[in-house]
Design a protein around this motif. Structure first.
Motif, PDB file in Angstrom:
ATOM      1  N   ASN A   1      24.093  32.091 100.782  1.00 16.86           N
ATOM      2  CA  ASN A   1      23.404  31.131 101.750  1.00 16.86           C
ATOM      3  C   ASN A   1      24.787  30.654 102.632  1.00 16.86           C
ATOM      4  OD1 ASN A   1      20.773  31.222 101.038  1.00 16.86           O
ATOM      5  ND2 ASN A   1      21.031  29.438  99.981  1.00 16.86           N
TER       6      ASN A   1
ATOM      7  N   ALA B   1      25.322  31.250 106.638  1.00 18.03           N
ATOM      8  CA  ALA B   1      25.767  30.288 107.553  1.00 18.03           C
ATOM      9  C   ALA B   1      26.909  30.314 108.424  1.00 18.03           C
ATOM     10  CB  ALA B   1      25.756  28.672 106.611  1.00 18.03           C
TER      11      ALA B   1
ATOM     12  N   ASP C   1      31.227  25.715 102.651  1.00 21.53           N
ATOM     13  CA  ASP C   1      31.280  26.537 103.955  1.00 21.53           C
ATOM     14  C   ASP C   1      31.602  25.683 105.229  1.00 21.53           C
ATOM     15  OD1 ASP C   1      28.873  26.494 105.693  1.00 21.53           O
ATOM     16  OD2 ASP C   1      27.937  26.509 103.587  1.00 21.53           O
TER      17      ASP C   1
ATOM     18  N   ASN D   1      14.116  23.344 104.883  1.00 25.23           N
ATOM     19  CA  ASN D   1      14.707  24.670 103.976  1.00 25.23           C
ATOM     20  C   ASN D   1      14.916  24.373 102.604  1.00 25.23           C
ATOM     21  OD1 ASN D   1      14.840  25.930 106.551  1.00 25.23           O
ATOM     22  ND2 ASN D   1      16.886  25.553 106.974  1.00 25.23           N
TER      23      ASN D   1
ATOM     24  N   ARG E   1       7.585  29.810 101.139  1.00 24.03           N
ATOM     25  CA  ARG E   1       7.431  30.363 102.405  1.00 24.03           C
ATOM     26  C   ARG E   1       6.465  31.456 102.399  1.00 24.03           C
ATOM     27  NH1 ARG E   1      12.350  28.534 103.591  1.00 24.03           N
ATOM     28  NH2 ARG E   1      13.387  30.334 102.621  1.00 24.03           N
TER      29      ARG E   1
ATOM     30  N   GLY F   1      17.390  31.995  95.700  1.00 23.96           N
ATOM     31  CA  GLY F   1      17.817  30.980  96.584  1.00 23.96           C
ATOM     32  C   GLY F   1      18.616  29.901  96.045  1.00 23.96           C
ATOM     33  N   PHE F   2      18.289  28.910  96.974  1.00 23.63           N
ATOM     34  CA  PHE F   2      19.140  27.589  96.498  1.00 23.63           C
ATOM     35  C   PHE F   2      18.682  26.891  95.578  1.00 23.63           C
ATOM     36  CE2 PHE F   2      18.374  22.894  97.076  1.00 23.63           C
ATOM     37  CZ  PHE F   2      19.778  22.577  97.282  1.00 23.63           C
TER      38      PHE F   2
ATOM     39  N   THR G   1      28.808  22.927 105.328  1.00 18.03           N
ATOM     40  CA  THR G   1      27.898  22.410 104.134  1.00 18.03           C
ATOM     41  C   THR G   1      28.603  22.389 102.905  1.00 18.03           C
ATOM     42  OG1 THR G   1      25.778  23.457 105.216  1.00 18.03           O
ATOM     43  CG2 THR G   1      25.703  23.044 102.893  1.00 18.03           C
TER      44      THR G   1
ATOM     45  N   ARG H   1      17.103  41.921  97.663  1.00 22.70           N
ATOM     46  CA  ARG H   1      16.406  41.535  96.628  1.00 22.70           C
ATOM     47  C   ARG H   1      15.440  42.474  96.032  1.00 22.70           C
ATOM     48  NH1 ARG H   1      16.449  35.131  98.275  1.00 22.70           N
ATOM     49  NH2 ARG H   1      18.711  34.795  98.071  1.00 22.70           N
TER      50      ARG H   1
END
Ligand code: ADP
Length: 638
Positions: free
Chosen positions: A35, A39, A77, A90, A96, A125-126, A171, A272
């Motif tokens: 991620n 970004a 980052d 997000n 989603r 993901g996150f 972030t 993935r």
């Protein structure tokens, strides 16, 4: 400030994920780093057109900070950051489009009593941060905004967001690592050696430097000397900020350095995808246009579980800088399932989608890629037929549509990649079909139905097979459109055994048949009358062997197309019907019986005609409208 709830679906997923006995927790770091890298890509991309960004390529980096005392692991980052709204949207929803599928698969897995290992295969993901952290704080500031945002959550119970200060865009994902338990020493994720090993394992190719403070021993002169006058040394711990990933993108490295297995691992991680790709193309082109490419044909049509993004797509880079994601103009739609990267120093950085089509260099690259993809698919077809057939099941439809597209412009490029059934377990190319044709065979015979089995059982095929000719069995109207578009193969035209003249008759036979038609005209008119609107004509067949009758069609619409149109988008389309023709086998005892009845008992003849009409429908795979009435009709004839 109140706590906000995760969307219901996310909450369930989160619960499942955090509480599952899951062995591969370590992938969380890969997800968070990826991620961060995305970004940075975004901000770097923006800087091509926005000079206010003020960062040069070498300024971008990802820092990992392990703080054992605070028990936090931070991934920082200086990428594009998130606005308040984005942080909520997000980070507040797993859901989603792709997640439903994911959930479905997960439920299936659960039913089988598995340990939800699917999570690790997809990457989540996150949210994966919650596998190792009991609290996650995100401090972020979107590029171009003055205010930062602090997002905080302890997992499934919800999250909070509030404005905060942050010096610049970027972030911080601060993971508060869980206490050690009997099953897992979570504290190891705070050990530099462990984190470094994870970066190497999962994120080595990330294009941006991943930096960590790493302590190591350094020898220094104490200033004293030993008995022999040599300087004395001692050791001290020094901390250096090191880049721990090798950064060179995998496609930039030479073939001797990177094995095909490395490429496949890269593909699976990047996309993935759990399945190995079925073909890999690696190009290192030097010449008029220099570029490196690494392309993959996926093992199956894979809907990315999280972005809901099912499209393949080739990402364009110029010297390692991403300039366009999913560049759909590089290869034609018939290869749109191909995924991968193309990197060329010759490409201009601010290329736009509109310009792309006109860019000469890209066109050259695109053409080369297509040739290589085709070559690789042909190789697969030669070397591993079952795998090619699997590929064809997944993506054949793209090739078929490609053949029909733009009035058949690409048909010759694609024709050798097409395969057709000649029996339930054999598929061949048209080229092979023609090569195997006996001398006497003039055309390529095909029959069409909703399955191979059904097509094979069509009565019109008997005569063809009896002559020792092979047939091609089509199973969709698209197949038929493909043949129409191809027109011929090596000078041989296609012959639909249901609707076309098989070309078997001699002139004499033709003449005899015409005479027979005239002789039986009255009877045929009678049958037509008895069947009413359900058929447009009744004829004597010249194709049948053992069967008493069959149904054929006249005009552009076949029975297969009719079935297809029934589910069409417009009422008009759904109403389209094929012109049905009933063919009777004059050599069959059923015809003799019909003829006798016509002369002695018109009532019975009418019933026999209707029975034959329905039997023809049945063999053609058409549903009988009123089975009960048909049963009564037949029983009256006993
Ligand atoms: P995915 O990466 O598959 O989209 P994630 O759950 O990992 O799913 O992330 C969700 C979204 O949150 C990302 O698509 C991105 O928009 C945003 N995001 C996550 N981490 C960062 C980050 N470090 N900087 C900016 N945006 C981020």
């Amino acid at each position: 400030m109140g706590k906000k709830q995760f969307k219901a679906e996310s909450k369930r997923l989160l619960d499942l994920m955090i509480n599952s006995i899951y062995t591969n927790k370590e992938i969380f770091l890969r997800e968070i780093i990826s991620n961060a890298s995305d970004a940075i890509d975004k901000l770097c991309y923006l800087s091509l057109t926005d000079e206010n960004v003020g960062l040069s390529r070498s300024d971008y980096k990802i820092d990992i900070i392990a703080d054992k005392e605070a028990r936090t692991l931070t991934v920082r980052d200086n990428g594009i950051g998130m606005s308040m709204e984005e942080a909520e949207n997000n980070l507040g929803v797993i859901a989603r489009s792709g997640s439903l599928k994911f959930k479905g698969e997960m439920d299936e897995n659960r039913a089988e009593g598995e340990d939800l290992s699917i999570i690790g295969q997809f990457g989540v993901g996150f949210y994966s941060a919650f596998m190792v952290a009991d609290e996650v704080t995100v401090i972020t500031r979107k590029y171009g905004e003055e205010q930062g945002v602090k997002w905080q959550s302890r997992g499934a119970e919800g999250y909070t967001v509030e404005p905060c200060e942050r010096a610049a865009a970027g972030t911080d994902v601060i993971m508060h690592i869980k206490p050690d338990s009997e099953e897992e020493i979570y504290g190891s994720y705070l050990e530099v050696w462990k984190v470094k090993a994870l970066v190497k394992k999962y994120s080595d190719y990330v294009r941006w430097p991943i930096k960590m403070d790493i302590e190591h021993q350094e020898r220094f002169e104490t200033g004293e000397t030993d008995d022999e006058g040599r300087p004395k040394y001692d050791y001290k711990m020094v901390t250096e900020n090191e880049t721990v990933n090798s950064m060179v993108p995998i496609w930039q490295r030479s073939k001797s350095e990177v094995t095909d297995d490395d490429c496949i691992a890269f593909y699976k991680e990047k996309n993935r995808d759990r399945k190995d790709p079925c073909a890999l193309v690696r190009i290192n082109a030097e010449g008029a246009v220099s570029y490196k490419a690494m392309l993959f044909v996926p093992g199956e049509e894979n809907e990315n579980a999280f972005s809901g993004d099912n499209k393949g797509g080739i990402t364009l880079y110029s010297n390692g800088v991403m300039i366009m994601e999913k560049c759909d103009k590089l290869v034609h739609d018939y290869f749109e399932f191909v995924k991968g990267v193309v990197d060329s120093p010759d490409l201009s950085l601010n290329i736009s989608r509109e310009l792309l089509q006109h860019d000469r260099q890209l066109r050259i690259i695109g053409q080369n890629l297509e040739k290589r993809i085709k070559g690789e698919l042909e190789k697969l077809m030669r070397d591993d037929r079952p795998k090619y057939e699997e590929f064809y099941r997944n993506f054949g439809v793209h090739l078929k549509c490609g053949v029909c597209d733009e009035y058949g412009r690409y048909k010759d490029f694609l024709r050798d990649l097409l395969i057709f059934y000649t029996s339930e377990d054999r598929q061949i190319t048209l080229k092979d079909y023609v090569e195997n044709m006996p001398e006497s065979q003039k055309a390529i015979y095909f029959a069409s139905a909703d399955s191979v089995k059904h097509a094979m059982s069509l009565p019109q095929c008997e005569e063809v097979r009896a002559r020792g000719y092979e047939l091609i069995y089509l199973t969709s109207p698209l197949d038929q459109m493909v043949l129409e578009s191809l027109r011929e193969q090596d000078g041989k035209s296609f012959c639909n055994v249901v609707t076309d003249d098989l070309g078997f008759e001699t002139e004499e036979e033709k003449k005899a048949a015409q005479e027979r038609d005239i002789e039986n005209k009255e009877l045929l008119d009678f049958v037509k009358e008895a069947l009413g609107e359900s058929v447009t004509a009744v004829r004597l067949s010249r194709k049948l062997a053992s069967q008493p009758c069959c149904l054929t069609t006249e005009g552009g619409i076949t029975l297969e197309m009719e079935k297809y149109f029934r589910h069409g988008p417009s009422e008009e389309m759904r109403k389209l019907r094929a012109n049905r023709v009933l063919e009777l086998n004059p050599e069959h005892p059923a015809f003799t019986a019909l003829k006798a009845a016509y002369e002695s008992d018109k009532g019975r003849a009418g019933k026999l005609a209707k029975v034959l009409g329905t039997l023809a429908e049945l063999t053609a795979g058409v549903e009988v409208e009123d089975p009960a009435a048909f049963t009564l009709l037949v029983s009256e004839l006993f």
